[in-house]
Design a protein around this motif. Structure first.
Motif, PDB file in Angstrom:
ATOM      1  N   SER A  51      47.468  46.188  30.662  1.00 54.33           N
ATOM      2  CA  SER A  51      46.892  44.865  30.405  1.00 54.33           C
ATOM      3  C   SER A  51      47.170  44.413  28.983  1.00 54.33           C
ATOM      4  O   SER A  51      47.646  43.292  28.743  1.00 54.33           O
ATOM      5  CB  SER A  51      45.388  44.895  30.668  1.00 54.33           C
ATOM      6  N   ASP A  71      52.200  48.721  41.965  1.00 52.30           N
ATOM      7  CA  ASP A  71      51.105  47.847  42.363  1.00 52.30           C
ATOM      8  C   ASP A  71      49.882  48.067  41.479  1.00 52.30           C
ATOM      9  O   ASP A  71      49.232  47.112  41.041  1.00 52.30           O
ATOM     10  CB  ASP A  71      50.760  48.089  43.826  1.00 52.30           C
ATOM     11  N   ALA A  72      49.570  49.334  41.202  1.00 52.18           N
ATOM     12  CA  ALA A  72      48.403  49.647  40.373  1.00 52.18           C
ATOM     13  C   ALA A  72      48.566  49.099  38.965  1.00 52.18           C
ATOM     14  O   ALA A  72      47.623  48.541  38.381  1.00 52.18           O
ATOM     15  CB  ALA A  72      48.184  51.158  40.340  1.00 52.18           C
ATOM     16  N   MET A  74      50.540  46.572  38.078  1.00 54.64           N
ATOM     17  CA  MET A  74      50.534  45.112  38.134  1.00 54.64           C
ATOM     18  C   MET A  74      49.114  44.566  38.224  1.00 54.64           C
ATOM     19  O   MET A  74      48.801  43.526  37.629  1.00 54.64           O
ATOM     20  CB  MET A  74      51.381  44.620  39.305  1.00 54.64           C
ATOM     21  N   ARG A  75      48.238  45.239  38.964  1.00 58.83           N
ATOM     22  CA  ARG A  75      46.851  44.775  39.061  1.00 58.83           C
ATOM     23  C   ARG A  75      46.194  44.738  37.685  1.00 58.83           C
ATOM     24  O   ARG A  75      45.353  43.867  37.410  1.00 58.83           O
ATOM     25  CB  ARG A  75      46.056  45.673  40.007  1.00 58.83           C
ATOM     26  N   GLU A  76      46.580  45.663  36.815  1.00 59.72           N
ATOM     27  CA  GLU A  76      46.044  45.646  35.449  1.00 59.72           C
ATOM     28  C   GLU A  76      46.671  44.543  34.611  1.00 59.72           C
ATOM     29  O   GLU A  76      46.004  43.902  33.796  1.00 59.72           O
ATOM     30  CB  GLU A  76      46.279  47.001  34.776  1.00 59.72           C
ATOM     31  N   LEU A  78      48.210  41.632  35.608  1.00 65.27           N
ATOM     32  CA  LEU A  78      48.258  40.267  36.125  1.00 65.27           C
ATOM     33  C   LEU A  78      47.341  39.291  35.394  1.00 65.27           C
ATOM     34  O   LEU A  78      47.753  38.145  35.139  1.00 65.27           O
ATOM     35  CB  LEU A  78      47.957  40.269  37.624  1.00 65.27           C
ATOM     36  N   PRO A  79      46.115  39.675  35.025  1.00 56.86           N
ATOM     37  CA  PRO A  79      45.274  38.698  34.320  1.00 56.86           C
ATOM     38  C   PRO A  79      45.854  38.199  33.004  1.00 56.86           C
ATOM     39  O   PRO A  79      45.468  37.136  32.522  1.00 56.86           O
ATOM     40  CB  PRO A  79      43.962  39.466  34.085  1.00 56.86           C
ATOM     41  N   GLU A  97      57.870  44.437  48.654  1.00 52.54           N
ATOM     42  CA  GLU A  97      56.797  44.662  47.688  1.00 52.54           C
ATOM     43  C   GLU A  97      57.108  44.002  46.350  1.00 52.54           C
ATOM     44  O   GLU A  97      56.232  43.397  45.728  1.00 52.54           O
ATOM     45  CB  GLU A  97      56.571  46.166  47.499  1.00 52.54           C
ATOM     46  N   ARG A 100      56.407  40.406  46.715  1.00 52.74           N
ATOM     47  CA  ARG A 100      54.967  40.121  46.747  1.00 52.74           C
ATOM     48  C   ARG A 100      54.380  40.129  45.341  1.00 52.74           C
ATOM     49  O   ARG A 100      53.671  39.199  44.942  1.00 52.74           O
ATOM     50  CB  ARG A 100      54.258  41.160  47.616  1.00 52.74           C
ATOM     51  N   LEU A 101      54.697  41.175  44.574  1.00 51.31           N
ATOM     52  CA  LEU A 101      54.168  41.261  43.212  1.00 51.31           C
ATOM     53  C   LEU A 101      54.778  40.179  42.325  1.00 51.31           C
ATOM     54  O   LEU A 101      54.086  39.566  41.508  1.00 51.31           O
ATOM     55  CB  LEU A 101      54.444  42.646  42.629  1.00 51.31           C
ATOM     56  N   GLN A 104      53.182  36.774  42.552  1.00 51.61           N
ATOM     57  CA  GLN A 104      51.938  36.646  41.800  1.00 51.61           C
ATOM     58  C   GLN A 104      52.214  36.326  40.331  1.00 51.61           C
ATOM     59  O   GLN A 104      51.506  35.534  39.702  1.00 51.61           O
ATOM     60  CB  GLN A 104      51.127  37.928  41.917  1.00 51.61           C
TER      61      GLN A 104
END
Length: 318
Positions: A51, A71-72, A74-76, A78-79, A97, A100-101, A104
C-alpha cells in the motif's frame, strides 16, 4: 520515476537488481526480510508494504509465485491507485486474472501492464532477458525506458493480457523441449552413445533449442540447477491448459506433460528442480544421465547491453 518492486525471489531479485544497477530510484518489499536487507545494503529503500509503495512510487512492479499472491498484493495496493500510477505485473500469471486486476487499476485512473520475462534466471541477472509487455501503446511508451534497464529485447504484445498468454505459450514450449530432451538423452545413453558427443550432435542439428543449450548442460552436470522447480512448471503448463480450454483447442501433448509433472511432484516433491524430471527415466532404466565437462549452473557470458524494442515483422504496405 520512483519504482517499487514486490517479490525478490529467483527472478524478481535479479530483475530488481538490474534496476538498482542501472540507477533507478528503487523501493523493495518481500516477505523474507533478509532479501530486503541485502537490497538496502546495495542502496535500495525498504518499502513499508504494498500500500505504501503504491502511494509513494510512480510505478509498482510485482513478481510473485502465483495469481493468488498477486491478488493479495493488489488488494493492499488498490486504495492508493490513482491517475499517473502504474502497476506492472511481471509474474507468470493467468491472462483472465491479470485482466481482472488490471481493470480495477484502470478504473481508478491508473495504468496496468502484464510484462513477464523469458530467457532464464542467468539472463535476468545480466539484464539480457526478453520481456513481453501487454498494454496500450501510450503506456508502453511510458514504461519502455524502464523495461530496457531490465531486459535486452522488449516486445509490445498488444493489449493487457496478451503478454501473459504468450508467456505461458513459450513456457509450454520450453517444457515440451525439456521432456523430449530427457527422453533423447536417456535413449542416447541406453544406445551406448557418448553423452558429450550426443550433446554436440543435438546442438549443431535441427534438434537444437534454447532449452538444450541451457538445461541439457545442467542435466548432464548432475546439478540439475536451473533455478526453477517442478511446482512452477506445473503451474505454467496448467495456465497454458486453461487458455486452450477457454478458446476450445483440444490439446494432446500438454495434458500428457501435466501428468508427467504430477508424477514427478508425487515422487520427488514440488520444490524439486525441474530438470530432475529426467530422474523418472533414470529410475526406470537404472542409467545415470551425466557426463563430464558441463557447468553446475548457467552463467550468461554476454555483456550487458542496452535494451530495445523488438519490431514485429509485418507485410509491406501496398
Amino acid at each position: 520515476m520512483r519504482v517499487g518492486f514486490v517479490g525478490l525471489g529467483n527472478v524478481g531479485g535479479k530483475l530488481s537488481g538490474s534496476l538498482l544497477r542501472n540507477g533507478v530510484d528503487l523501493v523493495v518489499h518481500d516477505l523474507n526480510p533478509d532479501l530486503v536487507a541485502a537490497f538496502v545494503e546495495r542502496g535500495a529503500a525498504a518499502g513499508e508494504g504494498p500500500s505504501a509503495m503504491m502511494r509513494d512510487c510512480d510505478a509498482v512492479i510485482t513478481c510473485l509465485p502465483s495469481p493468488a499472491a498477486s491478488d493479495a498484493v493488489m488488494r493492499e495496493m488498490l486504495p492508493e491507485v490513482g491517475p499517473g500510477k502504474i502497476w506492472m505485473e511481471m509474474s507468470t500469471t493467468d491472462e483472465a486474472e491479470v485482466k481482472r486486476l488490471g481493470a480495477q487499476v484502470i478504473d481508478r485512473g491508473g495504468a496496468a501492464v502484464d510484462c513477464p520475462v523469458s530467457g532464464g534466471c542467468h539472463r535476468a541477472a545480466t539484464g539480457n532477458i526478453s520481456i513481453f509487455a501487454g498494454c496500450d501503446r501510450e503506456t508502453f511508451e511510458r514504461i519502455l525506458p524502464l523495461l530496457t534497464k531490465m531486459g535486452r529485447r522488449i516486445l509490445h504484445t498488444g493489449p493487457l493480457g496478451s503478454a501473459s498468454i504468450l508467456k505461458v505459450v513459450t513456457n509450454y514450449l520450453a517444457t515440451a523441449n525439456l521432456v523430449s530432451l530427457a527422453e533423447a538423452l536417456t535413449v542416447s545413453r541406453a544406445a551406448g552413445m557418448d553423452l558429450n558427443v550426443a550433446y554436440e550432435a543435438i546442438r549443431i542439428s535441427s534438434g537444437n533449442s534454447f532449452v538444450h543449450e541451457t538445461e541439457s548442460q545442467v542435466i548432464l552436470n548432475g546439478s540439475r540447477d536451473i533455478s526453477f522447480t517442478m511446482d512452477l512448471v506445473a503451474k505454467d503448463i496448467g495456465l497454458f491448459q486453461q487458455v486452450a480450454d477457454r478458446v476450445g483447442v483440444p490439446l494432446e501433448l500438454n495434458p500428457l506433460m501435466i501428468e508427467i509433472f504430477r508424477d514427478g511432484i508425487d515422487r520427488f516433491g514440488p520444490r524439486e528442480l525441474s530438470p530432475n524430471i529426467i530422474k523418472r527415466l533414470e529410475e526406470a532404466t537404472g542409467l545415470d544421465i551425466r557426463a563430464p565437462g558441463f557447468p553446475a549452473k548457467m552463467v550468461d557470458d554476454e555483456a550487458e547491453a542496452p535494451g530495445a524494442e523488438v519490431i514485429v515483422r509485418r507485410p509491406a504496405a501496398e
